[in-house]
Write an enzyme that holds these catalytic residues in place. Structure first.
Site, PDB file in Angstrom:
ATOM      1  N   THR A 165       0.895  -1.024   0.057  1.00  0.00           N
ATOM      2  CA  THR A 165      -0.100   0.096  -0.046  1.00  0.00           C
ATOM      3  C   THR A 165       0.867   1.175   0.006  1.00  0.00           C
ATOM      4  O   THR A 165       1.974   1.247   0.656  1.00  0.00           O
ATOM      5  CB  THR A 165      -0.937   0.093   1.222  1.00  0.00           C
ATOM      6  OG1 THR A 165      -1.626   1.318   1.427  1.00  0.00           O
ATOM      7  CG2 THR A 165      -0.270  -0.387   2.499  1.00  0.00           C
ATOM      8  N   ARG A 166       0.428   2.215  -0.473  1.00  0.00           N
ATOM      9  CA  ARG A 166       1.208   3.650  -0.494  1.00  0.00           C
ATOM     10  C   ARG A 166      -0.172   4.847  -0.075  1.00  0.00           C
ATOM     11  O   ARG A 166       0.288   5.934  -0.121  1.00  0.00           O
ATOM     12  CB  ARG A 166       1.604   3.857  -1.979  1.00  0.00           C
ATOM     13  CG  ARG A 166       0.647   4.276  -3.066  1.00  0.00           C
ATOM     14  CD  ARG A 166       1.220   4.814  -4.302  1.00  0.00           C
ATOM     15  NE  ARG A 166       0.220   5.616  -5.063  1.00  0.00           N
ATOM     16  CZ  ARG A 166      -0.498   5.212  -5.958  1.00  0.00           C
ATOM     17  NH1 ARG A 166      -0.354   3.938  -6.607  1.00  0.00           N
ATOM     18  NH2 ARG A 166      -1.200   5.969  -6.871  1.00  0.00           N
ATOM     19  N   HIS A 192      -8.299   2.595   5.037  1.00  0.00           N
ATOM     20  CA  HIS A 192      -9.330   2.580   5.431  1.00  0.00           C
ATOM     21  C   HIS A 192     -10.375   1.389   5.753  1.00  0.00           C
ATOM     22  O   HIS A 192      -9.635   0.226   5.611  1.00  0.00           O
ATOM     23  CB  HIS A 192     -10.304   3.640   4.477  1.00  0.00           C
ATOM     24  CG  HIS A 192      -9.506   4.933   4.260  1.00  0.00           C
ATOM     25  ND1 HIS A 192      -9.431   5.787   5.229  1.00  0.00           N
ATOM     26  CD2 HIS A 192      -8.799   5.315   3.099  1.00  0.00           C
ATOM     27  CE1 HIS A 192      -8.642   6.948   4.629  1.00  0.00           C
ATOM     28  NE2 HIS A 192      -8.331   6.478   3.582  1.00  0.00           N
ATOM     29  N   HIS A 197     -10.044  -1.367   3.063  1.00  0.00           N
ATOM     30  CA  HIS A 197      -8.950  -2.158   2.747  1.00  0.00           C
ATOM     31  C   HIS A 197      -8.837  -2.973   4.002  1.00  0.00           C
ATOM     32  O   HIS A 197      -8.281  -4.213   4.141  1.00  0.00           O
ATOM     33  CB  HIS A 197      -7.493  -1.307   3.044  1.00  0.00           C
ATOM     34  CG  HIS A 197      -7.915   0.033   1.963  1.00  0.00           C
ATOM     35  ND1 HIS A 197      -7.943   1.131   2.474  1.00  0.00           N
ATOM     36  CD2 HIS A 197      -7.566   0.003   0.816  1.00  0.00           C
ATOM     37  CE1 HIS A 197      -8.156   1.949   1.330  1.00  0.00           C
ATOM     38  NE2 HIS A 197      -7.609   1.304   0.199  1.00  0.00           N
ATOM     39  N   ARG A 205      -6.928  -3.568  -8.224  1.00  0.00           N
ATOM     40  CA  ARG A 205      -7.525  -2.997  -9.496  1.00  0.00           C
ATOM     41  C   ARG A 205      -6.319  -1.765  -9.739  1.00  0.00           C
ATOM     42  O   ARG A 205      -6.079  -0.867  -8.754  1.00  0.00           O
ATOM     43  CB  ARG A 205      -8.713  -2.392  -9.193  1.00  0.00           C
ATOM     44  CG  ARG A 205      -9.812  -3.176  -9.404  1.00  0.00           C
ATOM     45  CD  ARG A 205     -11.254  -2.783  -9.043  1.00  0.00           C
ATOM     46  NE  ARG A 205     -11.239  -1.643  -9.951  1.00  0.00           N
ATOM     47  CZ  ARG A 205     -11.699  -0.236  -9.745  1.00  0.00           C
ATOM     48  NH1 ARG A 205     -11.452   0.315  -8.820  1.00  0.00           N
ATOM     49  NH2 ARG A 205     -12.181   0.577 -10.722  1.00  0.00           N
ATOM     50  N   HIS A 236      -3.096  -1.705  -9.994  1.00  0.00           N
ATOM     51  CA  HIS A 236      -2.198  -1.847  -8.990  1.00  0.00           C
ATOM     52  C   HIS A 236      -0.836  -0.950  -9.481  1.00  0.00           C
ATOM     53  O   HIS A 236      -0.436  -0.981 -10.870  1.00  0.00           O
ATOM     54  CB  HIS A 236      -1.509  -3.273  -9.054  1.00  0.00           C
ATOM     55  CG  HIS A 236      -0.468  -3.866  -8.110  1.00  0.00           C
ATOM     56  ND1 HIS A 236      -0.901  -3.994  -6.656  1.00  0.00           N
ATOM     57  CD2 HIS A 236       0.964  -3.398  -8.175  1.00  0.00           C
ATOM     58  CE1 HIS A 236       0.327  -4.299  -5.930  1.00  0.00           C
ATOM     59  NE2 HIS A 236       1.177  -3.676  -6.813  1.00  0.00           N
ATOM     60  N   ALA A 237      -0.613  -0.331  -8.626  1.00  0.00           N
ATOM     61  CA  ALA A 237       0.679   0.706  -8.939  1.00  0.00           C
ATOM     62  C   ALA A 237       0.364   1.626 -10.364  1.00  0.00           C
ATOM     63  O   ALA A 237       1.384   2.062 -10.964  1.00  0.00           O
ATOM     64  CB  ALA A 237       1.772  -0.079  -9.112  1.00  0.00           C
ATOM     65  N   ILE A 277      10.072  34.980 -15.331  1.00  0.00           N
ATOM     66  CA  ILE A 277       9.646  34.913 -16.594  1.00  0.00           C
ATOM     67  C   ILE A 277       9.094  33.281 -16.681  1.00  0.00           C
ATOM     68  O   ILE A 277       8.296  32.996 -17.139  1.00  0.00           O
ATOM     69  CB  ILE A 277      10.681  35.350 -17.613  1.00  0.00           C
ATOM     70  CG1 ILE A 277      10.892  36.683 -17.565  1.00  0.00           C
ATOM     71  CG2 ILE A 277      10.265  34.613 -18.985  1.00  0.00           C
ATOM     72  CD1 ILE A 277      12.048  37.155 -18.282  1.00  0.00           C
TER      73      ILE A 277
END
Length: 508
Positions: A147-148, A152, A155, A241, A243-244, A428
């Site tokens: 996980t990143r 909740h 999960h 789903r 993934h990454a 600029i």
């Protein structure tokens, strides 16, 4: 040992095999190029067969490397094959082209000592330590959850089910290292995980931190994560789903299909030596007050299905709205609110860009005064001339020096934003890549509002307040933006300001 079978940075033959067909030269499965990228200048000083020292930021030596290969890779090809597209909207492709060095070095690495981490020491384990820990507890089957994001309730329910289906114990194995710009920082995430660990039945679950820079490479990343988890002693791995996945590409579509990663993983499952548990999309069924897999709800027409996406969660945090109990744990929400207070309490940066003489400084000054009149937050104006005097007095106007100057402005603005102030910048800033780098630096801490002061070159030259255009036309100023040097017009600035026949007050 996390990257076993690698003994160091990939040789050129290994790299070519990995890019083209996910295999090392000896045929072993390995989906991700792991190379030491260096500048051309450094590469020239290195001979094949030479040993070089690898150090951390403080200069402490961590390992030595024997350089066996040195080559200039085809980065567009690497982007195409590894990330699926040579598209700068992908954070890793942008990194590849705009941050990483031009030359790759390959060769075996000899470790001298582990990198030092001062945070969460008790939660960091080497692959050997984790394996020993599993043996000691008698865990024969271990399912890893990558996980990143904060965890909740959905999960938690999902990891529960995965462990139950595989009759395994659970390892929550979050990545602490580079993730995607805009992700929650790892300090907050680990505090959130620690708050959730108590919700699992005792002695069924453990957590360990994985030092890894994610590449957001979707399907290939999933296979790579599987190999890494096998090296850590896991037997099962949850693949989600998308993934990454890094989000949307330049055309506004997802980089990868939602199940591409699962398909590729399934194909190589035997060889990875770890079993895939596919991640079900969990939604909350209000009538039954529980989470269920979205595709297994038989009576979906008669029940209320609730779900909050990551984007929606960020919006609620940003606007200080309620986050319902069914969605997350109060402890997690408290942590998240500590680090991302609502917008009205955050710092932000207003970044003006436009040609010389377009009216940036004038509008920026007016805006500063208006914000000071409102009060409530300190305001700092980082205008071109002031910055040149205090931050960048030694720099000239070559492309390289301009980039350094803009990045310094961005750095100062990000510190102001992080500490709840308002930064107004008016350089600029002619180059898109540099403006993007500054945006990423600042958006980690607050909002970034790009304002394109879209005055035409003809109008700027007609005004020519400082007499610079005249000198540039006479060739007395080299590399002048708009005349002898390009100005890359912003494509999606938050605000575009027309200044011709409009008074300053109105623009501000």
């Amino acid at each position: 040992g996390g990257f076993n079978p690698l003994k160091g940075f990939l040789t050129e033959a290994d790299y070519d095999g990995v890019v083209e067909n996910m295999r090392l030269a000896d045929g072993a499965l390995w989906p991700m190029p792991i190379n030491l990228d260096v500048s051309e200048a450094f590469a020239e000083t290195v001979e094949i067969g030479q040993d070089i020292a690898l150090r951390d930021q403080e200069g402490v030596i961590l390992a030595t490397m024997t350089v066996t290969d040195k080559w200039v890779p085809n980065k567009s090809r690497e982007a195409e094959k590894v990330f699926g597209a040579d598209d700068l909207a992908h954070p890793a492709v942008n990194y590849l082209h705009n941050t990483a060095g031009k030359v790759y070095l390959g060769g075996p690495v000899t470790g001298i000592q582990q990198p030092v981490h001062y945070d969460f020491k008790a939660r960091r384990d080497t692959p050997n330590e984790l394996r020993a820990y599993f043996r000691k507890l008698g865990w024969r089957k271990v399912v890893a959850f990558q996980t990143r994001n904060p965890l909740h309730r959905a999960h938690q329910e999902l990891t529960f089910r995965a462990a139950r289906e595989a009759q395994a114990n659970l390892l929550i194995h979050p990545v602490v290292g580079m993730t995607k710009p805009g992700d929650v920082d790892h300090f907050t995430r680990v505090r959130c995980y620690e708050a959730v660990l108590d919700k699992y039945p005792q002695s069924t679950t453990t957590m360990s931190l994985l030092n890894l820079a994610m590449r957001m490479a979707g399907p290939r990343e999933a296979v790579w994560h599987g190999l890494i988890r096998r090296n850590h002693g896991c037997t099962h791995f949850i693949v989600g789903r998308d993934h990454a996945g890094p989000g949307k590409n330049s055309a506004g579509e997802d980089f990868y299909g939602p199940y591409d990663a699962q398909d590729l993983f399934r194909e190589h499952q035997e060889e990875i030596g770890i079993e895939m548990v596919d991640f079900k999309h969990m939604v909350y069924v209000q009538e039954r007050a529980q989470y269920e897999p979205n595709d297994e709800i038989e009576d979906r027409d008669n029940v209320t299905i609730l779900n909050i996406s990551g984007t929606e969660l960020r919006r609620r945090l940003r606007e200080g709205l309620e986050i319902p109990e069914w969605f997350s744990f109060p402890e997690v929400v408290t942590e998240l609110r500590r680090t991302s207070p609502p917008r009205s309490k955050q710092g932000f940066t207003v970044f003006f860009t436009g040609l010389s003489g377009s009216g940036k400084s004038t509008i920026a000054n007016a805006l500063m005064v208006k914000l000071m009149e409102m009060g409530g937050r300190p305001v700092t104006l980082l205008d071109g001339d002031v910055v040149r005097k205090h931050l960048s007095s030694e720099l000239g106007f070559s492309k390289e020096h301009r980039d350094i100057n803009i990045k310094r402005i961005g750095y100062v603005a990000s510190e102001i934003t992080k500490n709840g102030g308002i930064a107004i910048c008016a350089p600029i800033a002619p180059y898109t890549a540099t403006r993007r780098a500054v945006r990423e630096m600042i958006e980690a801490y607050g909002a970034f509002i790009e304002v394109h002061v879209a005055t035409s070159i003809e109008e700027c030259e007609r005004r020519d307040r400082k007499g610079l255009y005249k000198l540039a036309r006479e060739g007395k100023i080299k590399e002048f933006t708009g005349i002898s040097d390009p100005y890359e017009t912003p494509v999606n600035a938050e605000i575009v300001v027309e200044t011709e026949n409009v008074d300053v007050d109105n623009c501000a």
